[in-house]
Design a protein around this motif. Structure first.
Motif, short mmCIF file in Angstrom:
data_model
loop_
_atom_site.label_atom_id
_atom_site.label_comp_id
_atom_site.label_asym_id
_atom_site.label_seq_id
_atom_site.Cartn_x
_atom_site.Cartn_y
_atom_site.Cartn_z
N LEU A 79 0.94 -1.17 -0.04
CA LEU A 79 0.12 0.05 0.08
C LEU A 79 0.90 1.26 0.04
O LEU A 79 2.00 1.14 0.70
N ASP A 80 0.60 2.18 -0.78
CA ASP A 80 1.27 3.34 -0.49
C ASP A 80 0.38 4.46 -1.12
O ASP A 80 -0.63 4.43 -1.68
N LEU A 81 0.93 6.05 -0.45
CA LEU A 81 0.09 6.99 -0.84
C LEU A 81 0.29 7.62 -2.39
O LEU A 81 -0.56 8.07 -2.91
N SER A 82 1.48 7.30 -3.03
CA SER A 82 1.94 8.08 -4.28
C SER A 82 1.39 7.08 -5.46
O SER A 82 1.75 5.79 -5.47
N ILE A 83 0.53 7.75 -6.31
CA ILE A 83 -0.12 6.95 -7.40
C ILE A 83 1.11 6.71 -8.28
O ILE A 83 1.05 5.57 -9.15
N GLY A 84 2.05 7.58 -8.32
CA GLY A 84 3.07 7.46 -9.30
C GLY A 84 3.78 6.32 -9.09
O GLY A 84 4.54 5.66 -9.98
N MET A 85 4.23 6.21 -7.53
CA MET A 85 5.19 5.00 -7.42
C MET A 85 4.32 3.62 -7.55
O MET A 85 4.78 2.73 -8.22
N LEU A 86 2.84 3.52 -7.52
CA LEU A 86 2.11 2.51 -7.67
C LEU A 86 2.19 2.10 -9.14
O LEU A 86 2.29 0.85 -9.68
N GLN A 87 1.94 3.28 -10.06
CA GLN A 87 1.90 2.73 -11.59
C GLN A 87 3.31 2.56 -11.97
O GLN A 87 3.37 1.56 -12.85
N ALA A 88 4.44 3.01 -11.39
CA ALA A 88 5.58 2.49 -11.73
C ALA A 88 6.00 0.96 -11.46
O ALA A 88 6.50 0.20 -12.18
N GLY A 89 5.31 0.69 -10.38
CA GLY A 89 5.46 -0.74 -9.86
C GLY A 89 4.70 -1.45 -10.59
O GLY A 89 5.18 -2.82 -10.93
N ARG A 90 3.50 -1.32 -11.11
CA ARG A 90 2.62 -2.26 -11.54
C ARG A 90 3.18 -2.51 -13.04
O ARG A 90 2.78 -3.46 -13.76
N ARG A 91 3.91 -1.60 -13.63
CA ARG A 91 4.59 -1.76 -14.82
C ARG A 91 5.33 -2.80 -15.03
O ARG A 91 5.61 -3.78 -15.74
N VAL A 92 6.26 -3.04 -13.76
CA VAL A 92 7.24 -4.10 -13.69
C VAL A 92 7.01 -5.14 -13.03
O VAL A 92 7.37 -5.98 -13.13
N ARG A 93 5.82 -5.11 -12.03
CA ARG A 93 5.51 -6.05 -11.19
C ARG A 93 3.94 -6.16 -11.09
O ARG A 93 3.04 -6.08 -10.25
N PRO A 94 3.50 -6.62 -12.30
CA PRO A 94 1.97 -6.72 -12.59
C PRO A 94 1.09 -7.77 -11.68
O PRO A 94 0.04 -7.54 -11.44
N ASP A 95 1.83 -8.89 -11.19
CA ASP A 95 1.15 -9.53 -10.31
C ASP A 95 1.16 -9.25 -8.77
O ASP A 95 0.51 -10.16 -8.12
N VAL A 96 1.99 -8.29 -8.55
CA VAL A 96 2.17 -8.01 -7.12
C VAL A 96 0.79 -6.82 -6.53
O VAL A 96 0.51 -5.88 -7.30
N PRO A 97 -0.16 -7.23 -5.71
CA PRO A 97 -1.09 -6.55 -5.09
C PRO A 97 -0.46 -5.42 -4.42
O PRO A 97 -0.07 -5.15 -3.38
N LEU A 98 -0.65 -4.28 -5.14
CA LEU A 98 -0.46 -2.59 -4.91
C LEU A 98 -1.63 -1.96 -4.75
O LEU A 98 -2.39 -1.75 -5.86
N LEU A 99 -1.93 -1.34 -3.59
CA LEU A 99 -3.30 -0.35 -3.41
C LEU A 99 -2.87 0.89 -3.01
O LEU A 99 -1.69 1.10 -2.36
N ALA A 100 -3.72 1.87 -3.57
CA ALA A 100 -3.51 3.28 -2.98
C ALA A 100 -4.04 3.50 -1.67
O ALA A 100 -5.36 3.08 -1.52
N GLY A 101 -3.35 4.14 -0.71
CA GLY A 101 -4.11 4.25 0.58
C GLY A 101 -3.00 5.32 1.46
O GLY A 101 -2.06 5.24 1.15
N ASP A 102 -3.61 5.66 2.37
CA ASP A 102 -3.11 6.66 3.41
C ASP A 102 -2.90 5.75 4.83
O ASP A 102 -3.76 5.01 5.21
N ALA A 103 -1.57 5.80 5.27
CA ALA A 103 -1.40 5.06 6.46
C ALA A 103 -2.07 5.66 7.64
O ALA A 103 -2.22 4.94 8.73
#
Length: 230
Positions: A79-103
């Motif tokens: 989980l991360d607050l930054s949409i940009g970070m999540l988008q970068a991660g999904r491009r190279v790790r499409p099978d990893v569950p990554l969600l947008a959210g605030d701690a």
């Protein structure tokens, strides 16, 4: 060098990390001289995860830390607050569950996870005490927390050399390799201003956690704080 405002709001933190997302993982490896890989491995080992368990990785960024956690056999959610970070991660790790959210407002029910971790992100939350309580909320009683965060080197001579690198050399190196080098001025200042090992342990212990202990990595540049959900 402009001193960092350590009271940044969530949208400001998210925007800052959006700006470094493109080359974030490479920059971290260069700036840490490759030590980041060992820090991720040590975090996984400290959590003591097993197959069938559920672990939440807060501040997961591009998901490289989430992938490390999953090697234990546990189901790891990033989980991360930054949409940009999540988008970068999904491009190279499409099978990893990554969600947008605030701690500070985790999108999970009470007691959803066997373990939670936050790496190099707690100091960027506007209210770290509230974040620790929120992490406790989503962890089952007896579950585990590991905070992996920059800290204070224990040797005085090494600490002086490290602080010189942090405030002078790190921003200069970042200008050569990072996609948004100005963000590393903030990151360097936030590291310098962060509590030392006993200070963070005390904060964890007063916000929903017990049995708090820490272990220094790389001479105290990084510390792992482990605790148990009350």
């Amino acid at each position: 060098m402009t001193r960092a405002d350590l009271e940044k709001q969530p949208h400001e933190i998210a925007a800052m990390f959006d700006g470094v997302a493109r080359r974030y993982d490479l920059t971290n490896t260069i700036l840490s001289f490759g030590q980041d890989r060992g820090w991720r491995r040590a975090t996984r080992e400290a959590l003591g995860l097993g197959p069938g368990q559920r672990v939440l990785d807060v501040g997961a960024g591009t998901g490289v830390s989430t992938v490390e956690l999953a090697t234990s056999g546990a189901y790891a959610v990033g989980l991360d607050l930054s949409i940009g970070m999540l988008q970068a991660g999904r491009r190279v790790r499409p099978d990893v569950p990554l969600l947008a959210g605030d701690a500070l407002r985790l999108p999970f029910a009470d007691e959803s996870f066997d373990a939670v971790t936050i790496s190099f992100a707690l100091r960027n939350v506007v209210d770290s005490a509230a974040a620790l309580r929120e992490l406790a909320r989503v962890t089952r009683p007896g579950g585990r927390l590991v905070v992996c965060e920059f800290s204070h080197p224990t040797n005085a001579a090494f600490r002086t050399a490290y602080m010189s690198y942090l405030m002078r050399s790190l921003p200069e190196v970042a200008r050569r390799v990072a996609s948004n080098p100005d963000a590393y001025v903030y990151l360097a200042e936030s590291i310098r201003a962060w509590p030392d090992q006993p200070g963070l342990a005390a904060r964890i212990a007063t916000n929903g956690w017990t049995n708090v202990a820490w272990r220094n990595l790389t001479g105290g540049i990084v510390a792992l704080h482990r605790a148990t959900r009350q």
